[in-house]
Design a protein around this motif. Structure first.
Motif, mmCIF file in Angstrom:
data_model
loop_
_atom_site.group_PDB
_atom_site.id
_atom_site.type_symbol
_atom_site.label_atom_id
_atom_site.label_comp_id
_atom_site.label_asym_id
_atom_site.label_seq_id
_atom_site.Cartn_x
_atom_site.Cartn_y
_atom_site.Cartn_z
ATOM 1 N N ASP A 32 75.450 -11.745 38.768
ATOM 2 C CA ASP A 32 75.574 -12.904 39.659
ATOM 3 C C ASP A 32 74.229 -13.472 40.108
ATOM 4 N N TYR A 33 73.218 -12.626 40.178
ATOM 5 C CA TYR A 33 71.917 -13.050 40.710
ATOM 6 C C TYR A 33 70.787 -12.762 39.719
ATOM 7 N N ALA A 34 71.071 -12.986 38.442
ATOM 8 C CA ALA A 34 70.082 -12.657 37.408
ATOM 9 C C ALA A 34 68.752 -13.375 37.632
ATOM 10 N N GLU A 35 68.798 -14.653 38.017
ATOM 11 C CA GLU A 35 67.566 -15.407 38.219
ATOM 12 C C GLU A 35 66.800 -14.888 39.435
ATOM 13 N N TYR A 36 67.520 -14.456 40.470
ATOM 14 C CA TYR A 36 66.875 -13.877 41.645
ATOM 15 C C TYR A 36 66.160 -12.579 41.280
ATOM 16 N N LEU A 37 66.828 -11.743 40.501
ATOM 17 C CA LEU A 37 66.221 -10.468 40.134
ATOM 18 C C LEU A 37 65.053 -10.666 39.173
ATOM 19 N N LYS A 38 65.112 -11.726 38.362
ATOM 20 C CA LYS A 38 63.997 -12.020 37.457
ATOM 21 C C LYS A 38 62.705 -12.206 38.236
ATOM 22 N N TRP A 39 62.807 -12.839 39.401
ATOM 23 C CA TRP A 39 61.628 -13.104 40.217
ATOM 24 C C TRP A 39 61.498 -12.106 41.372
ATOM 25 N N GLY A 40 62.284 -11.045 41.326
ATOM 26 C CA GLY A 40 62.171 -9.982 42.331
ATOM 27 C C GLY A 40 62.504 -10.447 43.735
ATOM 28 N N ILE A 41 63.434 -11.380 43.866
ATOM 29 C CA ILE A 41 63.732 -11.954 45.177
ATOM 30 C C ILE A 41 64.781 -11.127 45.915
ATOM 31 N N HIS A 42 64.452 -10.720 47.117
ATOM 32 C CA HIS A 42 65.442 -10.275 48.102
ATOM 33 C C HIS A 42 64.987 -10.893 49.408
ATOM 34 N N VAL A 43 65.910 -11.110 50.327
ATOM 35 C CA VAL A 43 65.587 -11.983 51.452
ATOM 36 C C VAL A 43 65.799 -11.285 52.787
ATOM 37 N N MET A 44 64.777 -11.399 53.638
ATOM 38 C CA MET A 44 64.773 -10.796 54.967
ATOM 39 C C MET A 44 64.145 -11.786 55.937
ATOM 40 N N ALA A 45 64.408 -11.580 57.217
ATOM 41 C CA ALA A 45 63.827 -12.451 58.239
ATOM 42 C C ALA A 45 63.446 -11.627 59.456
ATOM 43 N N SER A 46 62.229 -11.848 59.964
ATOM 44 C CA SER A 46 61.776 -11.170 61.179
ATOM 45 C C SER A 46 61.168 -12.221 62.103
ATOM 46 N N GLN A 47 61.243 -11.964 63.400
ATOM 47 C CA GLN A 47 60.744 -12.925 64.383
ATOM 48 C C GLN A 47 59.595 -12.313 65.165
ATOM 49 N N ASN A 48 58.513 -13.081 65.323
ATOM 50 C CA ASN A 48 57.367 -12.561 66.066
ATOM 51 C C ASN A 48 57.451 -12.931 67.544
ATOM 52 N N GLY A 49 56.444 -12.548 68.296
ATOM 53 C CA GLY A 49 56.464 -12.767 69.734
ATOM 54 C C GLY A 49 56.370 -14.225 70.139
ATOM 55 N N LEU A 50 55.926 -15.086 69.220
ATOM 56 C CA LEU A 50 55.852 -16.515 69.488
ATOM 57 C C LEU A 50 57.169 -17.221 69.208
ATOM 58 N N GLY A 51 58.129 -16.470 68.670
ATOM 59 C CA GLY A 51 59.416 -17.060 68.310
ATOM 60 C C GLY A 51 59.477 -17.569 66.887
ATOM 61 N N GLU A 52 58.367 -17.465 66.137
ATOM 62 C CA GLU A 52 58.350 -17.887 64.736
ATOM 63 C C GLU A 52 59.079 -16.863 63.877
ATOM 64 N N ILE A 53 59.680 -17.339 62.789
ATOM 65 C CA ILE A 53 60.479 -16.466 61.930
ATOM 66 C C ILE A 53 59.839 -16.405 60.547
#
Length: 377
Positions: free
Chosen positions: A261-282
């Motif tokens: 299902d995600y062959a193109e994502y795995l080709k480019w080693g993509i996995h997705v995460m999100a973290s927020q810093n103390g300024l509120g930026e993500i």
């Protein structure tokens, strides 16, 4: 008389090594080629990430590193957030992996949450077709740009570490290190050069199972009204990226489905995460390309793929991207988590932590300097 040590490199591995030496009574000098650290150590999520480590030595190393992080950040006056992490499931096979992991992880502070409990944990989770999530309390977020810039001052004030900036070491002949006509000497020398492993002891690095990884990342603007996402957020693709989830018996089936299902994502080693810093930026990412030399130009379609996948599990008050960049770090190709070499008596190389530098460096370097380090079998 104090023993002396020189550390080459002021990224996270060099800083962790300097701290480990100074706390054991060494007179420490750190020599950095730039006016400040600008490599992979500041180009990451800022995630201290025990959930990604398999139970046993690496998980314990991550927890030890986290305890050192807390000590150092307090001393440096830097922000951090122990909000834990959420991995969301939107398909039955993802949900099964999360439930199995929660059931088998008797030593971790983890729990499986249903959809309603997940949405209570974070207002940023996409509730559409959400089945549930895995919550882990272990994870901590730091601001890498703030922390890596502030830690040298803390090490100097609290532990007497000396920093020499704008000085590239081009040769080591124990007990001396050389930068042009200048030289310094010490009882012990530690080479923590990160991606620049062609300059010092290149023959040892070329013989090692080591490559480089380029990753693309983005940052969203500070969220309005001081809006917080709570824990760091992860989609299902992260389950096959981190070795910690191999504890779930059904993970191979999930990986097989992703390969379709995600062959193109795995080709480019993509996995997705999100973290927020103390300024509120993500901070959002990332991709993984492996080579020794990279095209210096980022690929816009990779950023688009990252944001598209992000939208499947997270939604923010403001999705505006205001920064994009890439980082490059050294990566072992044989499955090991680091390389520790002694190319000559009195000289130690510490490198190859890959994407685990923020999570493991303080623990690993404490082991190496303290004499308790042993490579994993």
């Amino acid at each position: 008389m104090k023993k002396s040590a020189i550390v080459i490199g002021a990224g996270i591995v060099g800083l962790a090594t300097a701290r480990a030496l100074a706390t054991r009574g060494y007179e420490v000098t750190v020599i950095e080629r730039s006016s400040k650290a600008v490599g992979a150590s500041i180009r990451n999520f800022g995630m201290v990430w025990p959930i990604g480590q398999p139970e046993g030595k690496l998980y314990e190393r991550a927890l030890h590193a986290k305890s050192i992080w807390k000590e150092v950040l307090a001393g440096a006056g830097c922000w951090s957030h122990e909000g834990g992490s959420l991995h969301m499931a939107y398909h039955d096979d993802e949900n099964e992996v999360l439930q199995q992991f929660a059931e088998t992880s008797s030593y971790r502070p983890v729990q499986y949450l249903n959809a309603a409990a997940t949405l209570e944990k974070s207002p940023a989770v996409n509730g559409k077709q959400l089945l549930g999530s895995l919550y882990s309390a272990d994870e901590m977020i730091v601001d890498p740009r703030e922390a890596i810039a502030a830690i040298p001052g803390y090490l100097t004030a609290a532990l007497g570490v000396t920093f020499i900036w704008n000085t590239a070491i081009s040769r080591v002949t124990y007990p001396q290190v050389f930068s042009g006509a200048k030289s310094w000497s010490a009882d012990e020398i530690f080479v923590c050069s990160g991606q620049d492993f062609e300059t010092l002891y290149p023959e040892h690095f070329s013989a090692a199972p080591l490559t480089k990884c380029k990753l693309q990342m983005l940052r969203l603007e500070a969220q309005p009204d001081n809006w917080k996402i709570g824990p760091a957020l992860c989609g299902g693709l992260s389950l096959i990226h981190y070795h910690g989830f191999k504890a779930a018996p059904s993970l191979p089936r999930l990986k097989a489905r992703y390969e379709s299902d995600y062959a193109e994502y795995l080709k480019w080693g993509i996995h997705v995460m999100a973290s927020q810093n103390g300024l509120g930026e993500i901070t959002v990412g990332d991709s993984h390309e492996y080579a020794l030399t990279f095209d210096p130009f980022d690929r816009e379609f990779i950023n688009t793929m990252i944001l598209d996948y992000l939208a499947t599990f997270a939604q923010f008050k403001s999705p505006k991207v205001f920064q994009t960049w890439h980082g490059i770090y050294p990566k072992m190709t044989n499955g090991q988590t680091e390389i520790v070499l002694q190319p000559e008596s009195g000289v130690t190389i510490i490198n190859g932590l890959g994407g685990n530098g923020m999570t493991l460096s303080f623990g690993l370097c404490d082991e190496v300097v303290g004499g308790t380090y042993a490579p994993l079998k």
